[in-house]
Write an enzyme that holds these catalytic residues in place. Structure first.
Site, PDB file in Angstrom:
ATOM      1  N   LYS A  12       0.615  -1.131   0.127  1.00  0.00           N
ATOM      2  CA  LYS A  12       0.248  -0.042  -0.093  1.00  0.00           C
ATOM      3  C   LYS A  12       1.068   1.230   0.013  1.00  0.00           C
ATOM      4  O   LYS A  12       2.126   1.279   0.209  1.00  0.00           O
ATOM      5  CB  LYS A  12      -0.983  -0.089   1.124  1.00  0.00           C
ATOM      6  CG  LYS A  12      -0.301   0.238   2.662  1.00  0.00           C
ATOM      7  CD  LYS A  12       0.033   1.758   2.880  1.00  0.00           C
ATOM      8  CE  LYS A  12       0.638   1.618   4.355  1.00  0.00           C
ATOM      9  NZ  LYS A  12       1.563   2.919   4.354  1.00  0.00           N
ATOM     10  N   ASP A 145      -2.822  -0.914   9.830  1.00  0.00           N
ATOM     11  CA  ASP A 145      -2.769  -1.111   8.288  1.00  0.00           C
ATOM     12  C   ASP A 145      -3.526  -2.610   7.489  1.00  0.00           C
ATOM     13  O   ASP A 145      -3.671  -2.694   6.343  1.00  0.00           O
ATOM     14  CB  ASP A 145      -1.488  -1.027   7.396  1.00  0.00           C
ATOM     15  CG  ASP A 145      -0.816   0.291   7.623  1.00  0.00           C
ATOM     16  OD1 ASP A 145      -1.392   1.317   8.088  1.00  0.00           O
ATOM     17  OD2 ASP A 145       0.435   0.245   7.709  1.00  0.00           O
TER      18      ASP A 145
HETATM   19  O1  C5P Z   1      -0.649  -0.685  14.434  1.00  0.00           O
HETATM   20  P1  C5P Z   1       0.916  -0.990  13.882  1.00  0.00           P
HETATM   21  O2  C5P Z   1       1.196  -2.168  14.762  1.00  0.00           O
HETATM   22  O3  C5P Z   1       1.190  -0.963  12.635  1.00  0.00           O
HETATM   23  O4  C5P Z   1       1.633   0.309  14.460  1.00  0.00           O
HETATM   24  C1  C5P Z   1       2.955   0.305  14.694  1.00  0.00           C
HETATM   25  C2  C5P Z   1       3.338   1.593  15.534  1.00  0.00           C
HETATM   26  O5  C5P Z   1       3.282   2.852  14.646  1.00  0.00           O
HETATM   27  C3  C5P Z   1       2.621   1.774  16.896  1.00  0.00           C
HETATM   28  O6  C5P Z   1       3.108   1.147  18.079  1.00  0.00           O
HETATM   29  C4  C5P Z   1       2.721   3.159  17.147  1.00  0.00           C
HETATM   30  O7  C5P Z   1       4.102   3.597  17.682  1.00  0.00           O
HETATM   31  C5  C5P Z   1       2.865   3.737  15.580  1.00  0.00           C
HETATM   32  N1  C5P Z   1       1.537   4.055  15.235  1.00  0.00           N
HETATM   33  C6  C5P Z   1       0.981   5.156  16.018  1.00  0.00           C
HETATM   34  N2  C5P Z   1      -0.317   5.806  15.289  1.00  0.00           N
HETATM   35  C7  C5P Z   1      -0.987   5.122  14.462  1.00  0.00           C
HETATM   36  C8  C5P Z   1      -0.520   3.820  13.777  1.00  0.00           C
HETATM   37  C9  C5P Z   1       0.692   3.547  14.335  1.00  0.00           C
HETATM   38  O8  C5P Z   1       1.353   6.103  16.593  1.00  0.00           O
HETATM   39  N3  C5P Z   1      -2.319   5.596  13.972  1.00  0.00           N
END
Ligand code: C5P
Length: 302
Positions: A12, A145
């Site tokens: 993506k 995502d």
């Molecule tokens: O959701 P995901 O595991 O992909 O997110 C990885 C990291 O990215 C989270 O632990 C956080 O630090 C950051 N993040 C965030 N806000 C979001 C998505 C991700 O701060 N909306």
């Protein structure tokens, strides 16, 4: 249960990424427009030959470095298999093989899309027919995502990115996807965003109506003018070389250029395949030319 299921899982990009002030749970509120692009990992699942050994995972890097991809239970594909099995009260174990073409830690949701693919693949392998809403709910537990990687196409992401609403688009778009060496950690880029916005504060994020109109009209030049990413300054701060690449791509006639997600991959919007090949030729190390939008994670062989 026997046989194997292979799912094709797209990378993506974010056409826009609005980021608000950090929430109490540590995540940031997002208003983003995702687009699935024609660069795919293949994820194959089959029943584990020896269930006593539990789940196993192997990864083959097709022209990319996969040394940082975990092959233990922390890999999102294995977490997805466990989550789906637990959700249905199954104790099946799987052997997962990932054929990886999406650069790792690049802001292209490579790990997330493997998680989405494993959910779809195990659902088919185990004949579960999990309702779509349930599958998306499980996907959201794996990462922000992951639901979009199940849905694909072009879509608005809200919440922390996990709430996905498809967007109407016309025609197709061509992109040069330019991976950068080294990768960037998503939490590190969000941390840098917090630091850069500490004094001014971050606004509540909104989707640009102009971008949605450009997508509805299929107007590439207009779309190029509306690309935006609130994490871009943070990514530039950690990787100043990215700003130069974007300048190079724009001078090389791209209709728009931007860091995707938390970077360090940069993407260049073009009006045709031949235009994308022309833009790609300005870089010392060429990128990958892809068409978009494409489907979400879907079964291609069984
Ligand atoms: O959701 P995901 O595991 O992909 O997110 C990885 C990291 O990215 C989270 O632990 C956080 O630090 C950051 N993040 C965030 N806000 C979001 C998505 C991700 O701060 N909306």
């Amino acid at each position: 249960m026997s046989g194997s299921v292979t799912v094709s899982a797209p990378a993506k990009i974010n056409l826009s990424l609005g980021v608000g002030p950090v929430r109490r749970d540590g995540f940031h509120p997002l208003a983003t427009v995702y687009q699935a692009v024609g660069l795919f990992d293949d994820v194959r699942v089959r029943p584990a030959p020896d269930p006593a050994l539990g789940d196993t995972l192997t990864v083959y890097g097709d022209g990319i470095d996969v040394s940082q991809v975990p092959t233990d239970g922390t890999n999102l594909a294995l977490r997805a298999a466990r989550l789906l099995a637990a959700h249905h009260g199954l104790d099946e174990c799987v052997e997962v093989h990932i054929h990886k073409r999406i650069p790792v830690a690049g802001g292209l949701a490579g790990g997330s899309t493997d998680g989405a693919a494993a959910l779809v693949a195990c659902d088919a392998l185990w004949g579960l027919k999990t309702p779509r809403e349930e599958l998306l709910h499980l996907a959201a537990q794996l990462g922000s995502d992951v639901p979009f990687c199940v849905v694909g196409g072009t879509a608005i992401g809200s919440g922390r990115g996990e709430l996905v609403t498809p967007v109407m688009t016309r025609g197709s778009y061509w992109w040069v996807i330019l991976p950068a060496s080294g990768g960037l950690s998503t939490p590190a880029v969000y941390g840098e965003f917090d630091r850069l916005t500490a004094t001014t504060g971050a606004d509540e994020p909104e989707i640009s109506e102009s971008m949605l109109s450009a997508l509805r009209a299929g107007d590439v030049e207009w779309l190029g003018a509306t690309l935006s990413n609130d994490l871009q300054e943070a990514a530039f701060s950690l990787r100043p070389d990215l700003a130069e690449l974007i300048g190079l791509g724009l001078d090389g006639s791209a209709h728009g250029a931007i860091v995707t997600g938390s970077g360090p991959t940069t993407v260049y919007l073009c009006e045709s395949r031949s235009h994308a090949l022309e833009v790609n030729s300005v870089f010392d190390r060429p990128g990958i030319v892809v068409e978009a939008p494409v489907h979400g994670a879907r079964v291609v062989a069984r």
